[in-house]
Design an enzyme around this catalytic site. Structure first.
Site, PDB file in Angstrom:
ATOM      1  N   MET A 149       0.483 -20.181 -24.430  1.00 15.33           N
ATOM      2  CA  MET A 149       1.133 -21.170 -25.284  1.00 15.33           C
ATOM      3  C   MET A 149       1.250 -22.495 -24.517  1.00 15.33           C
ATOM      4  SD  MET A 149       1.322 -19.156 -27.779  1.00 15.33           S
ATOM      5  CE  MET A 149       1.688 -17.520 -28.360  1.00 15.33           C
ATOM      6  N   SER A 150       2.431 -23.078 -24.453  1.00 18.87           N
ATOM      7  CA  SER A 150       2.550 -24.416 -23.867  1.00 18.87           C
ATOM      8  C   SER A 150       2.564 -24.437 -22.344  1.00 18.87           C
ATOM      9  CB  SER A 150       3.799 -25.123 -24.405  1.00 18.87           C
ATOM     10  OG  SER A 150       3.579 -25.486 -25.748  1.00 18.87           O
ATOM     11  N   VAL A 151       2.498 -23.285 -21.696  1.00 22.70           N
ATOM     12  CA  VAL A 151       2.192 -23.288 -20.270  1.00 22.70           C
ATOM     13  C   VAL A 151       0.824 -23.961 -20.064  1.00 22.70           C
ATOM     14  CG1 VAL A 151       1.646 -21.796 -18.289  1.00 22.70           C
ATOM     15  CG2 VAL A 151       3.644 -21.312 -19.703  1.00 22.70           C
ATOM     16  N   LYS A 153      -0.063 -26.677 -21.259  1.00 23.43           N
ATOM     17  CA  LYS A 153       0.169 -28.105 -21.013  1.00 23.43           C
ATOM     18  C   LYS A 153       0.267 -28.391 -19.513  1.00 23.43           C
ATOM     19  CE  LYS A 153       2.669 -29.191 -25.315  1.00 23.43           C
ATOM     20  NZ  LYS A 153       2.458 -27.925 -26.036  1.00 23.43           N
ATOM     21  N   TYR A 256       9.069 -34.294 -26.203  1.00 25.33           N
ATOM     22  CA  TYR A 256       8.114 -33.200 -26.049  1.00 25.33           C
ATOM     23  C   TYR A 256       7.238 -33.095 -27.295  1.00 25.33           C
ATOM     24  CZ  TYR A 256       6.304 -28.537 -25.104  1.00 25.33           C
ATOM     25  OH  TYR A 256       5.485 -27.458 -24.870  1.00 25.33           O
TER      26      TYR A 256
END
Length: 434
Positions: A149-151, A153, A256
């Site tokens: 997921m947003s890891v 990013k 964010y």
């Protein structure tokens, strides 16, 4: 962040359901026990599909996060042809009993109790580079891969910080100087630094409960599925980024917004001639001694989803964290410049971060798409919806990589029983070295 790119509401549903009715706990929702996608073919009531969104409705999502490649198109992140480099092991039997008090709570909880509370699918702890703790649950096995997921990013942000440190990106240049196609969008007048730190003034709501939020336009554009009849919107991530409108002023507040990472991915691709998937493979994955390839989900023209599409093995994510803990050194080589790691660790503007209103993260900041705690250990982390985490504690010489499938997307559901657990374990490892 929104892998359920084709179905409006697919990400919002678990959170809204949690508000009206308590979801099944980790034991009752165990995807292995529920038997999703088992059989040739599976029973009709155990089949999950990408095109109707059923794959991301809780409790089915607990199976899907470990099997995205089975359901949608992807781009490989090759580990190369060299032999994997095993992580040394020194497993401990005392970690499950480490105790902490959850944020806002009054009763202690043990490390072992926190794992089902957070719907943990897998967790590994490195101390001084050695595996001291490793567990898997549900359908995730040690040879499996899981959505970051947003890891994702933070991986893109690390590549960006690396290119800045090497002089291949100028953090003070405007985005439009690298990607002229974005000159008419809100991104065009932002600097690369403002992209990296998410201080752009763009109109992009990530309120999954609002069907008109820009996150759903982004999701529709990024869906690899055929567009419905009469659809006239953007048809790829690149198309969508060109439509983003301004809101507020660049550089004044942290916000964010996933679109920032996709814009960074475009800047990286233009500066290097390599997509984030290709660059991650060449610069990092092939040099880490990784055990497995990773992969990104992609849009209809094969653009990797920089903001939330990376999938990897758990130990390989821990290797990535250990490399950062060691100033960019791993597997006997300087993989990333120390200057890039130093830039991440220093954190961003605390005042800008405070404006975002994260009540559970007082005193934190955001830099190069990493969340920086500024606690007494200098810890920093990558965070993703439904409980994904990579936590690095330099003082404790500790790295924690966790995959999870919490029914509630937002990290506020995980933080009370995760952040104090990580810090308690760090203190324990300092006090009881082996």
């Amino acid at each position: 962040m929104a892998l359920a790119a084709s179905v409006t509401g697919a990400f919002a549903a678990p959170e809204s359901a949690a508000k009206s009715k308590a979801p099944l706990d980790a034991v009752a929702s165990d995807p292995a026990k529920l038997g999703w996608m088992v059989g040739s073919p599976p029973p009709a009531n155990r089949i999950l599909r990408f095109d109707d969104g059923s794959y991301f409705q809780f409790p089915a999502l607990r199976w899907s996060v470990s099997n995205f490649r089975q359901l949608m198109p992807t781009m490989n992140v090759s580990r190369g042809l060299g032999a994997p480099v095993p992580l040394p092991r020194a497993e401990r039997d005392d970690i499950d009993s480490v105790s902490f008090t959850p944020l806002g709570g009054s009763q202690p909880m043990t490390w072992a109790q926190s794992l089902p509370a957070n719907y943990t699918d897998g967790i590994v702890v490195l101390h001084r580079g050695r595996v001291v703790y490793e567990r898997y649950f549900g359908v995730l096995k040690e040879g499996g891969q899981h959505g970051l997921m947003s890891v994702s990013k933070s991986l893109a942000g690390t590549l960006g910080a690396t290119l800045v440190a090497e002089g291949k990106l100028d953090a003070d240049k405007r985005v439009s100087e690298y990607v002229p196609e974005l000159s008419r969008s809100a991104f065009g007048s932002a600097t690369v630094r403002q992209l990296l730190d998410m201080t752009t003034g763009i109109r992009f709501s990530e309120d999954y409960a609002d069907p008109k939020a820009e996150v759903w336009q982004h999701a529709a554009a990024g869906s690899p599925l055929p567009k419905p009849k009469g659809y006239t919107g953007p048809r790829s991530y690149y198309d969508f980024l060109q439509t983003v409108k301004p809101q507020g002023r660049h550089g004044e507040a942290f916000g964010y917004k996933t679109a920032n990472t996709d814009a960074l991915g475009w800047v990286i691709a233009r500066a290097t001639g390599r997509s984030v998937a290709q660059l991650l493979s060449e610069r990092i994955w092939q040099r880490l001694g990784a055990e497995q390839d990773g992969y990104y989900t992609v849009d209809s023209i094969g653009t990797p989803f920089a903001g939330g599409g990376m999938n990897s093995g758990l130990r390989d994510l821990a290797r990535f964290g250990e490399m950062l803990r060691n100033d960019g050194v791993f597997n006997g080589q300087q993989i990333l410049p120390k200057a890039a790691i130093d830039d991440i660790r220093q954190g961003g503007d605390k005042g800008n971060f405070a404006k975002a209103g994260y009540k559970l993260l007082p005193g934190w900041s955001y830099r190069d798409m990493w969340w920086v705690t500024h606690n007494e250990h200098g810890a920093y982390m990558a965070r993703g919806v439904h409980g994904q985490a990579l936590y690095i504690d330099p003082k404790a010489e500790m790295v924690i990589a966790r995959f999870a499938s919490n029914p509630v997307a937002g990290n506020a559901a995980n933080d009370p029983t995760s952040l104090p657990a990580y810090h308690a374990l760090a203190r324990y490892l300092i006090a009881t070295p082996r």
